[in-house]
Design an enzyme around this catalytic site. Structure first.
Site, short mmCIF file in Angstrom:
data_model
loop_
_atom_site.label_atom_id
_atom_site.label_comp_id
_atom_site.label_asym_id
_atom_site.label_seq_id
_atom_site.Cartn_x
_atom_site.Cartn_y
_atom_site.Cartn_z
CB CYS A 116 -0.96 -0.03 1.19
SG CYS A 116 -0.17 -0.02 2.81
CG LEU A 117 1.26 6.03 1.11
CD1 LEU A 117 1.77 6.40 -0.28
CD2 LEU A 117 0.37 7.13 1.65
#
Length: 159
Positions: A116-117
């Site tokens: 993800c981030l």
């Protein structure tokens, strides 16, 4: 008249075995979960992820929202399945999965890596996958932030 000390002793004698069993059960669950969760939630480093991607031995699933990928970019070779779709996606029939994500649906024995981030959502996706029997699943805790920092610094040094 019942003496308060006798009443307390009777209640304690009646309740203690149940409380003790419950506490022992929690201790054994904690021990099992600790061992299982530690073994199952292996983080993948940047270098490990690069090697896994080069060997084509994993499916890298980016669980960010589609707009984030369009705006910021993605790790090459990853497919986008937003976090709120992961549980349903991993339970889809193969044809529906292929139609929706344009990839072959992974089996429970396949090596999945979630990203993800910055590692928070990928950890949640990992937990979901493991609960569905994808026991080889891992996550890249560094996420897009770490990947981009390494990739862009390597590209600058190479130019």
């Amino acid at each position: 008249m019942v003496q308060p000390g006798l009443l307390l002793w009777s209640v304690r004698k009646a309740i203690f075995p149940f409380a003790e069993a419950a506490l022992l059960g929690l201790k054994s669950i904690k021990g099992s979960c600790h061992n299982f969760c530690t073994a199952a939630s292996k983080d993948v480093t940047y270098k490990e992820l690069k090697n896994l991607l080069n060997s084509k031995s994993i499916m890298l699933i980016d669980v960010r929202e589609t707009w984030e990928i369009l705006e910021y970019g993605k790790i090459p070779g990853s497919i986008n399945i937003p976090l709120d779709e992961v549980g349903q996606a991993l339970q889809m029939n193969p044809r529906d999965f292929k139609d929706k994500y344009n990839e072959v649906k992974p089996s429970q024995s396949d090596n999945l890596v979630f990203s993800c981030l910055a590692g928070v959502r990928s950890k949640k996706a990992l937990d979901t996958a493991i609960s569905l029997g994808f026991n080889s699943a891992q996550h890249y805790a560094g996420g897009w932030k770490e990947w981009a920092s390494y990739e862009f610094s390597e590209n600058k040094q190479g130019s």
